[in-house]
Design a protein around this motif. Structure first.
Motif, PDB file in Angstrom:
ATOM      1  N   LYS A  35       0.840  -1.208   0.000  1.00 31.99           N
ATOM      2  CA  LYS A  35       0.000   0.000   0.000  1.00 31.99           C
ATOM      3  C   LYS A  35       0.863   1.241   0.000  1.00 31.99           C
ATOM      4  CE  LYS A  35      -4.336  -1.522   1.881  1.00 31.99           C
ATOM      5  NZ  LYS A  35      -5.005  -1.636   0.630  1.00 31.99           N
ATOM      6  N   GLY A  36       0.418   2.234  -0.729  1.00 36.15           N
ATOM      7  CA  GLY A  36       1.112   3.511  -0.770  1.00 36.15           C
ATOM      8  C   GLY A  36       2.193   3.609  -1.827  1.00 36.15           C
ATOM      9  N   VAL A  37       2.503   2.522  -2.495  1.00 33.47           N
ATOM     10  CA  VAL A  37       3.527   2.553  -3.541  1.00 33.47           C
ATOM     11  C   VAL A  37       2.892   3.054  -4.830  1.00 33.47           C
ATOM     12  CG1 VAL A  37       5.056   1.147  -4.979  1.00 33.47           C
ATOM     13  CG2 VAL A  37       4.939   0.748  -2.533  1.00 33.47           C
ATOM     14  N   LYS A  38       3.521   4.044  -5.449  1.00 35.39           N
ATOM     15  CA  LYS A  38       3.066   4.585  -6.731  1.00 35.39           C
ATOM     16  C   LYS A  38       3.658   3.718  -7.836  1.00 35.39           C
ATOM     17  CE  LYS A  38       1.576   8.418  -4.729  1.00 35.39           C
ATOM     18  NZ  LYS A  38       0.312   8.992  -4.742  1.00 35.39           N
ATOM     19  N   ILE A  39       2.840   3.417  -8.826  1.00 36.11           N
ATOM     20  CA  ILE A  39       3.272   2.548  -9.909  1.00 36.11           C
ATOM     21  C   ILE A  39       3.533   3.370 -11.161  1.00 36.11           C
ATOM     22  CG2 ILE A  39       2.631   0.607 -11.387  1.00 36.11           C
ATOM     23  CD1 ILE A  39       0.775  -0.286  -9.064  1.00 36.11           C
ATOM     24  N   VAL A  40       4.705   3.152 -11.730  1.00 30.70           N
ATOM     25  CA  VAL A  40       5.077   3.747 -13.008  1.00 30.70           C
ATOM     26  C   VAL A  40       5.253   2.598 -13.989  1.00 30.70           C
ATOM     27  CG1 VAL A  40       6.821   5.063 -14.266  1.00 30.70           C
ATOM     28  CG2 VAL A  40       6.206   5.732 -11.933  1.00 30.70           C
ATOM     29  N   ALA A  41       4.506   2.630 -15.084  1.00 29.99           N
ATOM     30  CA  ALA A  41       4.609   1.580 -16.096  1.00 29.99           C
ATOM     31  C   ALA A  41       5.708   1.932 -17.092  1.00 29.99           C
ATOM     32  CB  ALA A  41       3.286   1.427 -16.836  1.00 29.99           C
ATOM     33  N   LEU A  42       6.447   0.931 -17.474  1.00 26.49           N
ATOM     34  CA  LEU A  42       7.408   1.053 -18.571  1.00 26.49           C
ATOM     35  C   LEU A  42       6.824   0.230 -19.709  1.00 26.49           C
ATOM     36  CD1 LEU A  42      10.137   1.979 -19.671  1.00 26.49           C
ATOM     37  CD2 LEU A  42      11.142  -0.072 -18.656  1.00 26.49           C
ATOM     38  N   ALA A  43       6.332   0.904 -20.748  1.00 27.39           N
ATOM     39  CA  ALA A  43       5.574   0.246 -21.806  1.00 27.39           C
ATOM     40  C   ALA A  43       6.419   0.079 -23.067  1.00 27.39           C
ATOM     41  CB  ALA A  43       4.326   1.066 -22.125  1.00 27.39           C
ATOM     42  N   GLY A  44       6.516  -1.159 -23.519  1.00 26.24           N
ATOM     43  CA  GLY A  44       7.260  -1.438 -24.732  1.00 26.24           C
ATOM     44  C   GLY A  44       7.087  -2.883 -25.148  1.00 26.24           C
ATOM     45  N   GLU A  45       7.662  -3.224 -26.293  1.00 26.78           N
ATOM     46  CA  GLU A  45       7.526  -4.584 -26.790  1.00 26.78           C
ATOM     47  C   GLU A  45       8.215  -5.604 -25.888  1.00 26.78           C
ATOM     48  OE1 GLU A  45       8.840  -4.371 -30.840  1.00 26.78           O
ATOM     49  OE2 GLU A  45       6.955  -3.452 -31.493  1.00 26.78           O
ATOM     50  N   ASN A  46       9.337  -5.226 -25.289  1.00 26.69           N
ATOM     51  CA  ASN A  46      10.071  -6.115 -24.384  1.00 26.69           C
ATOM     52  C   ASN A  46      10.406  -5.406 -23.074  1.00 26.69           C
ATOM     53  OD1 ASN A  46      10.372  -8.533 -26.074  1.00 26.69           O
ATOM     54  ND2 ASN A  46      11.525  -7.146 -27.392  1.00 26.69           N
ATOM     55  N   ALA A  47       9.466  -4.673 -22.551  1.00 26.41           N
ATOM     56  CA  ALA A  47       9.707  -3.836 -21.374  1.00 26.41           C
ATOM     57  C   ALA A  47      10.071  -4.642 -20.128  1.00 26.41           C
ATOM     58  CB  ALA A  47       8.485  -2.961 -21.090  1.00 26.41           C
ATOM     59  N   GLY A  60       7.462  -3.260 -15.792  1.00 28.46           N
ATOM     60  CA  GLY A  60       7.476  -3.403 -17.245  1.00 28.46           C
ATOM     61  C   GLY A  60       6.176  -4.018 -17.723  1.00 28.46           C
ATOM     62  N   ILE A  61       5.648  -3.469 -18.801  1.00 24.54           N
ATOM     63  CA  ILE A  61       4.438  -4.006 -19.412  1.00 24.54           C
ATOM     64  C   ILE A  61       4.743  -4.230 -20.890  1.00 24.54           C
ATOM     65  CG2 ILE A  61       2.020  -3.600 -19.983  1.00 24.54           C
ATOM     66  CD1 ILE A  61       1.837  -1.837 -17.496  1.00 24.54           C
ATOM     67  N   ASN A  62       4.770  -5.495 -21.279  1.00 26.01           N
ATOM     68  CA  ASN A  62       5.004  -5.823 -22.683  1.00 26.01           C
ATOM     69  C   ASN A  62       3.734  -5.568 -23.478  1.00 26.01           C
ATOM     70  OD1 ASN A  62       7.574  -6.649 -22.053  1.00 26.01           O
ATOM     71  ND2 ASN A  62       7.085  -8.824 -22.097  1.00 26.01           N
ATOM     72  N   ILE A  63       3.888  -4.806 -24.562  1.00 23.90           N
ATOM     73  CA  ILE A  63       2.748  -4.460 -25.409  1.00 23.90           C
ATOM     74  C   ILE A  63       3.109  -4.761 -26.855  1.00 23.90           C
ATOM     75  CG2 ILE A  63       1.230  -2.607 -26.190  1.00 23.90           C
ATOM     76  CD1 ILE A  63       2.001  -1.140 -23.623  1.00 23.90           C
ATOM     77  N   ARG A  64       2.224  -5.439 -27.528  1.00 25.49           N
ATOM     78  CA  ARG A  64       2.390  -5.641 -28.964  1.00 25.49           C
ATOM     79  C   ARG A  64       1.870  -4.411 -29.692  1.00 25.49           C
ATOM     80  NH1 ARG A  64      -0.884 -10.892 -29.058  1.00 25.49           N
ATOM     81  NH2 ARG A  64      -2.199  -9.326 -29.963  1.00 25.49           N
ATOM     82  N   GLU A  65       2.378  -4.199 -30.864  1.00 33.93           N
ATOM     83  CA  GLU A  65       1.947  -3.076 -31.704  1.00 33.93           C
ATOM     84  C   GLU A  65       0.421  -3.041 -31.829  1.00 33.93           C
ATOM     85  OE1 GLU A  65       2.640   0.264 -34.141  1.00 33.93           O
ATOM     86  OE2 GLU A  65       4.231  -0.934 -33.235  1.00 33.93           O
ATOM     87  N   ASP A  66      -0.182  -4.195 -32.048  1.00 30.71           N
ATOM     88  CA  ASP A  66      -1.640  -4.284 -32.229  1.00 30.71           C
ATOM     89  C   ASP A  66      -2.420  -3.925 -30.978  1.00 30.71           C
ATOM     90  OD1 ASP A  66      -1.034  -5.212 -34.752  1.00 30.71           O
ATOM     91  OD2 ASP A  66      -1.517  -7.306 -34.298  1.00 30.71           O
ATOM     92  N   ILE A 109       6.028   5.406 -18.870  1.00 27.78           N
ATOM     93  CA  ILE A 109       7.218   5.757 -19.633  1.00 27.78           C
ATOM     94  C   ILE A 109       7.222   4.857 -20.851  1.00 27.78           C
ATOM     95  CG2 ILE A 109       9.740   5.813 -19.641  1.00 27.78           C
ATOM     96  CD1 ILE A 109       9.535   6.199 -16.537  1.00 27.78           C
ATOM     97  N   PHE A 110       7.396   5.454 -22.026  1.00 27.70           N
ATOM     98  CA  PHE A 110       7.338   4.698 -23.268  1.00 27.70           C
ATOM     99  C   PHE A 110       8.736   4.333 -23.757  1.00 27.70           C
ATOM    100  CE2 PHE A 110       3.454   7.212 -23.140  1.00 27.70           C
ATOM    101  CZ  PHE A 110       2.511   6.212 -23.311  1.00 27.70           C
ATOM    102  N   MET A 111       8.898   3.065 -24.127  1.00 34.97           N
ATOM    103  CA  MET A 111      10.122   2.609 -24.765  1.00 34.97           C
ATOM    104  C   MET A 111      10.212   3.277 -26.143  1.00 34.97           C
ATOM    105  SD  MET A 111      11.636   0.463 -22.657  1.00 34.97           S
ATOM    106  CE  MET A 111      12.681  -0.588 -23.655  1.00 34.97           C
ATOM    107  N   PRO A 112      11.404   3.341 -26.725  1.00 36.43           N
ATOM    108  CA  PRO A 112      11.581   4.048 -27.999  1.00 36.43           C
ATOM    109  C   PRO A 112      10.600   3.652 -29.100  1.00 36.43           C
ATOM    110  CG  PRO A 112      13.718   3.488 -27.099  1.00 36.43           C
ATOM    111  CD  PRO A 112      12.683   2.825 -26.213  1.00 36.43           C
ATOM    112  N   GLU A 113      10.257   2.375 -29.189  1.00 36.41           N
ATOM    113  CA  GLU A 113       9.394   1.929 -30.285  1.00 36.41           C
ATOM    114  C   GLU A 113       7.985   2.514 -30.219  1.00 36.41           C
ATOM    115  OE1 GLU A 113       9.396  -1.537 -27.247  1.00 36.41           O
ATOM    116  OE2 GLU A 113      10.850  -0.127 -28.040  1.00 36.41           O
ATOM    117  N   PHE A 114       7.578   3.057 -29.081  1.00 35.61           N
ATOM    118  CA  PHE A 114       6.229   3.619 -28.955  1.00 35.61           C
ATOM    119  C   PHE A 114       6.217   5.133 -28.703  1.00 35.61           C
ATOM    120  CE2 PHE A 114       5.026  -0.844 -27.694  1.00 35.61           C
ATOM    121  CZ  PHE A 114       4.286  -1.094 -28.844  1.00 35.61           C
TER     122      PHE A 114
END
Length: 127
Positions: free
Chosen positions: A8-20, A44-50, A68-73
């Motif tokens: 509890k109380g922890v702020k979450i920052v997502a790192l979004a990319g194909e291989n995050a 890290g959250i892995n996201i496909r282009e689609d 935070i977005f990885m370079p590909e996005f």
């Protein structure tokens, strides 16, 4: 997201990319944040282009404070928010999303992650 995943109380920052999830910089920064008792964790959250549109359209209602977005996005994210350039990160404020923009693609390393977390903390006051 499982509420038991983070204390509890922890702020979450997502790192979004194909291989995050494979990003070593996030692991280094998380260790540093824990050592300094800063209640922020990068996941890290892995996201496909689609799936990018689905992911970004659900940010508003997620438990993630910032993404935070990885370079590909970075270019695609800027287009989604109708901004020029490359979008390194977005973060929530009461008024909506605020953007961290650049004129060129930003490589995601530990220095960049720390700078963005510090900038969000200064401007947002919640990290």
């Amino acid at each position: 997201m499982n509420d038991n995943f983070m204390p509890k109380g922890v702020k979450i920052v997502a790192l979004a990319g194909e291989n995050a999830t494979q990003n070593k910089a996030a692991q280094i920064v998380n260790r540093e944040l824990m050592q300094k008792d800063i209640n922020v964790r990068i996941i890290g959250i892995n996201i496909r282009e689609d799936d990018f549109g689905f992911f970004i359209s659900n940010l508003k209602n997620s438990k993630v404070e910032a993404t935070i977005f990885m370079p590909e996005f970075q270019k695609k994210a800027a287009g989604y928010f109708k901004t020029e350039g490359f979008l390194s990160a977005v973060y929530k404020k009461e008024e909506g999303f605020f953007h961290i923009l650049n004129d060129e693609i930003q490589i995601v390393d530990d220095g960049m992650l720390i700078k963005i977390i510090e900038k969000i903390g200064e401007e947002n006051g919640s990290i």
